[in-house]
Structure formats: C-alpha cells, structure tokens
Design an enzyme around this catalytic site. Structure first.
Site, PDB file in Angstrom:
ATOM      1  CG  ASP A   1      -5.406  16.928 -15.336  1.00 32.85           C
ATOM      2  OD1 ASP A   1      -4.873  16.355 -16.177  1.00 32.85           O
ATOM      3  OD2 ASP A   1      -6.554  16.514 -15.122  1.00 32.85           O
TER       4      ASP A   1
ATOM      5  NE  ARG B   1      -2.907   0.252   3.447  1.00 29.60           N
ATOM      6  CZ  ARG B   1      -2.320   0.841   4.495  1.00 29.60           C
ATOM      7  NH1 ARG B   1      -1.905   1.866   4.641  1.00 29.60           N
ATOM      8  NH2 ARG B   1      -2.312  -0.208   5.377  1.00 29.60           N
TER       9      ARG B   1
ATOM     10  CE1 TYR C   1     -12.713  13.122 -17.113  1.00 34.81           C
ATOM     11  CE2 TYR C   1     -12.518  13.076 -14.751  1.00 34.81           C
ATOM     12  CZ  TYR C   1     -13.050  12.508 -15.907  1.00 34.81           C
ATOM     13  OH  TYR C   1     -13.246  11.129 -16.093  1.00 34.81           O
TER      14      TYR C   1
ATOM     15  CE  LYS D   1      -9.525   9.348 -19.235  1.00 39.75           C
ATOM     16  NZ  LYS D   1      -9.412  10.757 -18.638  1.00 39.75           N
TER      17      LYS D   1
HETATM   18  C1  LIG Z   1      -9.901  11.105 -17.457  1.00 39.39           C
HETATM   19  C2  LIG Z   1      -9.363  12.401 -16.790  1.00 39.39           C
HETATM   20  C3  LIG Z   1      -9.270  12.262 -15.523  1.00 39.39           C
HETATM   21  C4  LIG Z   1      -9.588  11.274 -14.328  1.00 39.39           C
HETATM   22  O1  LIG Z   1      -9.030  10.126 -14.817  1.00 39.39           O
HETATM   23  P1  LIG Z   1      -9.447   8.784 -14.416  1.00 39.39           P
HETATM   24  O2  LIG Z   1      -8.409   7.874 -14.601  1.00 39.39           O
HETATM   25  O3  LIG Z   1     -10.459   8.203 -15.075  1.00 39.39           O
HETATM   26  O4  LIG Z   1      -9.741   8.791 -12.685  1.00 39.39           O
HETATM   27  C5  LIG Z   1      -8.929  13.670 -15.013  1.00 39.39           C
HETATM   28  N1  LIG Z   1      -8.231  14.759 -15.884  1.00 39.39           N
HETATM   29  C6  LIG Z   1      -8.509  14.380 -17.069  1.00 39.39           C
HETATM   30  C7  LIG Z   1      -8.093  15.650 -17.943  1.00 39.39           C
HETATM   31  C8  LIG Z   1      -8.866  13.317 -17.604  1.00 39.39           C
HETATM   32  O5  LIG Z   1      -8.974  13.022 -19.068  1.00 39.39           O
END
Ligand SMILES: *Cc1c(COP(=O)(O)O)cnc(C)c1O
Length: 403
Positions: free
Chosen positions: A194, A69, A122, A219
């Site tokens: 982000d 963890r 997001y 992604k």
């Molecule tokens: C998909 C996404 C997230 C969240 O990610 P998860 O892996 O689905 O929790 C956050 N920020 C952006 C820009 C995203 O495209």
C-alpha cells in the site's frame, strides 16, 4: 483493456520525469474532438454497428469499451496515469481504496491459504485481516511492524501473500520493502504494498521488488479531499485477475470520480514536493516544543528507521504524527484551537488535516484494539497541506499554548 500501440508522444511521456508524467500520462487515448482535457464519459454501454468489431473488442482483441462496469474511457485515463507513475505494466481503478484492497485480497487468497502482514496497516485493512479473511478460512499472521526478523520468520513458516504498508498510519513506521520482498519471493508469495502515504512521487514499491502496488486515490493522488477512489498496479497477469474480480463484483470507479482524480493528479508532483518540505520543517519544529512528548516522521534523523526511509524514499511524505505529553485531554484542548487545519478523517489534501487515531485512521478499532496496536491516545496525526509552512508553525504554536 487492450491499449492501442504507443504513439511517439506516448513513448516520450514514458521517458519523461514524474512531474511531466503526472500531467501528460494516460490522457492521449481518451481525448475526443480536439479536447485538451479528458472527458467525463457517462455512458453505461458502448455501441458497435459492426458485429465483428464488437466481438473483437469484447474478446480484448481490439482496443475499445463494452460496458462501464468493466472499462470506461475516463477511468482508463486515470489507470494509465498511475500505471506510468508507478512504472507498472497494468493498472485497475476502484471505487475506493478499500475496494482496491479487498478485491486484491479476495482475488489472491483461497481458503486454507496464508497471509502475513503487520499490525500497523490502515484500520480498514486491519479489519480485512481480523474479521473478513478468517471467514473464508484464510490464516492471517500480523507481525510487529518494525521487527523485520519476526516478519521474515513468519513468511518462512509459509506465505501466499505478504502484505506491506509503509510508511504506516498513524505512527509513520517504515518497512524495508526490498528486504521483505526478497524473502516473500523466496517462499513463492505474492508481495503487495500500500503506497498511499508515500505516493509514487516519493516511492515506487514495484522498483523495490513487490508484485502489486495499491493506493487510496482519495488521499494524495486526488489531493483535494473531494472524491473517493483506489487503484492497483502490477504485472498484467496479476492485475487482470484482480480486474476480473472487480468487473464481476462491481467495485468500479465512477467516471466523475476518475475525472476529479485526474484533475488533482496534474499537480501531484508540486503538492507532494511542498508537503515533503513543509512536513520536515514542522516535524523539526515540533521536536523542540516542551508540550510534545514524541514526534514521528521518517525524515527526522532520530526516527528509528530513518536510514531505511532515506534508502527507499525520494521524499518523506506529508504526514507526521506527534504525541502530547498531556494525553487525550490535551488533544481535546489543542485541536479545536487550530485555524489552518480541518479536524477530519482524511489526509493528503491541499489543506492541512488533523485528527486523533480514534476518529481517523483507527476509527474501525475499539480503544482496547488501539492500545494493543501500540497507538497512544495522546497522538495527533498531522497531514501537512500546501499552506505556507510559516503560517502552519505559527498556528501550531498558538494552539499548543493550551496543551
Ligand atoms: C485511506 C486509506 C485507505 C482506504 O482508502 P479509502 O479510499 O478510504 O477506501 C487504505 N490505505 C491507506 C494507507 C489509507 O490511508
């Protein structure tokens, strides 16, 4: 986790280009018995015959692992890979992108403090701002994403955390990272970005002045739409606080997921280079189509913030969006006709993925909330895959006949 001192090979990797780093970075310390690939280490805990050594590792005086963890060799290799690509000193992996985001926000913000961000983050992040942070008495101010003066004014009214995302989802707005990081720091804020859409191949927010950069590894980083993950990178004193929150709340990345992301990242540079090129070609082609009311892509000279994007990005990314003149009814006719696109709530994969905001980026929002965020219902988000772009354009051409 405490790293071992860098080997000559690791120093060479640090100085190598992004394409080379994506392959080699972070793996050395996790390889065992001559294996050329990072193993999936499925062990809940790590044993020590020598109690002094056990204590040294537990206290972070010696490299090693105690309990998965907290740290895990496979996850560590993933963290090291992203850390190098982002030019960071430290990184922590998470079970999902939202785990990275929520753990970061809950670590950095205390009751009575204030966060400034934009309306176009997001959908899940937007829910953190509108639903969960207010529960712990954090004041949230969300500004118009493209109004830099409004964001600066909001920061100057007081700001503990400035949270940025660029390019944004799904209308590909671009924020001037260096300009806002400077005003954030003037006010003593911690600036977070982000970087999921751009990837470290196209943009390095830390080099532009932010304190923490985070990703949904689900992604582009993993790139194959078969795994969930997240990561946050930055200075050790900040990342170690977030890491501590994670080790206690338990949003650790699974070793199998870490392995899949590492494997996907080997081709990150090649994939993103192709996606940049294909997305620009497709955006240009869409602009000339009569059924299309608007195309959103930072690489287009007509994009409102093309100049900012050209300054802070090395490539404009694989995601674009476009609006059909015929609204949501036209979207419902066109999308089912595409042969080379999954209609799914994902992006950044090797295959092209499409969807309307109502079922993808802003599935968490109601129709009224999307309207308030300025997201038109006739919009289609198009995440360009690595198919031949000629095939993708021909496919779009036949599908748009139904618009
Ligand atoms: C998909 C996404 C997230 C969240 O990610 P998860 O892996 O689905 O929790 C956050 N920020 C952006 C820009 C995203 O495209």
């Amino acid at each position: 986790m405490k790293n071992t001192p860098p080997t000559p090979k690791e120093i060479a990797i640090t100085k190598a280009s992004l394409a080379t780093q994506a392959l080699w970075a972070g793996e050395e310390q996790s390889l065992v018995m001559g294996a050329t690939q990072v193993p999936i280490v499925y062990s809940a805990a790590y044993g020590y015959a020598d109690l002094d050594e056990w204590l040294d590792v537990a206290l972070g005086r010696k490299p090693g692992h105690i309990y998965s963890r907290n740290t895990n060799p496979t996850v560590h290799a993933f963290e090291e890979k992203v850390r190098l690509l982002e030019g960071a000193e430290a990184a922590a992996g998470f079970s999902t992108g939202m785990a990275a985001i929520s753990n970061t926000l809950f670590t950095l913000l205390s009751p009575g403090e204030r966060i400034v961000s934009v309306k176009d983050t997001y959908g899940g992040t937007n829910k953190m701002f509108t639903e969960f942070l207010p529960l712990i008495n954090v004041e949230v101010e969300l500004c118009n994403t493209t109004d830099h003066a409004q964001i600066e004014a909001a920061v100057r009214r007081g700001c503990n955390v400035l949270y940025l995302e660029t390019p944004t989802n799904p209308t590909l707005k671009v924020i001037d990272i260096a300009r806002l990081a400077a005003v954030g720091h003037e006010m003593g804020a911690i600036v977070v970005a982000d970087n999921t859409f751009a990837t470290p191949i196209n943009q390095n927010p830390l080099a532009l002045g932010v304190d923490l950069v985070l990703h949904s590894a689900t992604k582009f980083l993993s790139g194959h739409a078969d795994v969930l993950g997240g990561v946050v990178c930055g200075r050790p004193e900040l990342v170690s606080k977030i890491y501590h929150y994670r080790e206690i709340t338990g949003a650790m990345l699974d070793p199998m997921a870490a392995y899949l992301i590492i494997r996907g990242m080997k081709t990150l540079y090649l994939r993103v280079r192709q996606q940049n090129e294909s997305a620009l070609r497709i955006a240009r082609w869409l602009q000339a189509q009569p059924a299309i009311a608007a195309v959103y892509y930072p690489g287009l000279e007509t994009h409102v913030h093309h100049e900012i994007a050209a300054r802070q990005m090395r490539g404009f990314g694989g995601v674009l969006s476009f609006m059909l003149g015929g609204g949501y009814e036209a979207v419902k006719r066109v999308l089912p006709r595409l042969h080379f696109a999954h209609r799914a709530a994902n992006l950044g994969a090797v295959e092209t993925v499409v969807g309307p905001p109502a079922t993808t980026s802003h599935v968490e929002c109601t129709a009224e909330e999307r309207l308030a965020l300025g997201i038109p219902e006739g919009l289609i988000r198009y995440s360009t895959g690595i198919e031949n772009p000629d095939d993708l354009i021909a496919d779009l051409a036949q599908a748009l006949e139904a618009a």
